[in-house]
Design an enzyme around this catalytic site. Sequence first.
Site, PDB file in Angstrom:
ATOM      1  N   CYS A  45       1.251   1.576   5.051  1.00 51.72           N
ATOM      2  CA  CYS A  45       0.873   0.204   4.692  1.00 51.72           C
ATOM      3  C   CYS A  45      -0.564  -0.133   5.079  1.00 51.72           C
ATOM      4  O   CYS A  45      -0.908  -1.303   5.272  1.00 51.72           O
ATOM      5  CB  CYS A  45       1.841  -0.800   5.296  1.00 51.72           C
ATOM      6  SG  CYS A  45       3.526  -0.589   4.676  1.00 51.72           S
ATOM      7  N   GLN A  68       0.837  -1.189   0.000  1.00 49.44           N
ATOM      8  CA  GLN A  68       0.000   0.000   0.000  1.00 49.44           C
ATOM      9  C   GLN A  68       0.880   1.251   0.000  1.00 49.44           C
ATOM     10  O   GLN A  68       1.893   1.269  -0.695  1.00 49.44           O
ATOM     11  CB  GLN A  68      -0.953  -0.084   1.197  1.00 49.44           C
ATOM     12  CG  GLN A  68      -1.806  -1.363   1.125  1.00 49.44           C
ATOM     13  CD  GLN A  68      -2.875  -1.435   2.187  1.00 49.44           C
ATOM     14  OE1 GLN A  68      -3.638  -0.512   2.401  1.00 49.44           O
ATOM     15  NE2 GLN A  68      -2.942  -2.568   2.878  1.00 49.44           N
ATOM     16  N   GLY A  80       8.129  -4.431   0.326  1.00 44.25           N
ATOM     17  CA  GLY A  80       7.292  -4.353  -0.871  1.00 44.25           C
ATOM     18  C   GLY A  80       8.086  -4.837  -2.066  1.00 44.25           C
ATOM     19  O   GLY A  80       9.155  -4.286  -2.370  1.00 44.25           O
TER      20      GLY A  80
END
Length: 217
Positions: free
Chosen positions: A180, A72, A151
């Site tokens: 996140c 995210q 990530g």
Amino acid sequence: MTEWRQIDGLADYAATLAAMEARVADIAAGRAPEAVWLLEHPPLYTAGTSANPADLRAPGRFPVITAGRGGQYTYHGPGQRVAYLMLDLNRRGRDVRQFVRNLEEWIILTLAEFNVCGERRADRVGVWVLRPDKPPLPDGTMREDKIAAIGIKLRRWISFHGVSINLDPDLSHFDGIVPCGVTGHGVTSLVDLGLPVTMHDLDLALERSFARVFGAP
């Protein structure tokens, strides 16, 4: 042999992403070895493939870049060590879940060199530290702060993007996002925990721990 490279200064995000993509293509074609790049970025927010627009609390504060990696929103900036890994999972095992677990273990082993106990959480990405020195959450559970983010993206089973560890970034810069997508917990750094660690110290620990998890660089 994995190429281990430290990039001085603040690396432009777009240029770094383009260089990573080129390196991934070269690794896949057999033209270049695997690589780990250690660097810092100027202040910016990146949006992963699962980013929720509502989690961007201050869209005008720093540049916002669509990263293409999993995850995210996250923040990158000075004082945070970013480690980009271009590793060939064709020969390391095509197991994404295990690869992420190995990344977590790499971070946990690195933090342990500074007597910091990093922990995994099944329902939250990244690496966390308990904060008994801070007030508990409203439900009475102990506060936990995030110290490292993960990530990644795979292309032809070559990894890129990677991890970030907070050495001494401006923690207020995380206020512009929901890091996140996780609410109720905070963000910390090695210096915030009272440890006078330098970037050089952290880089040496990362290299030693990498060898324990992934083999000699």
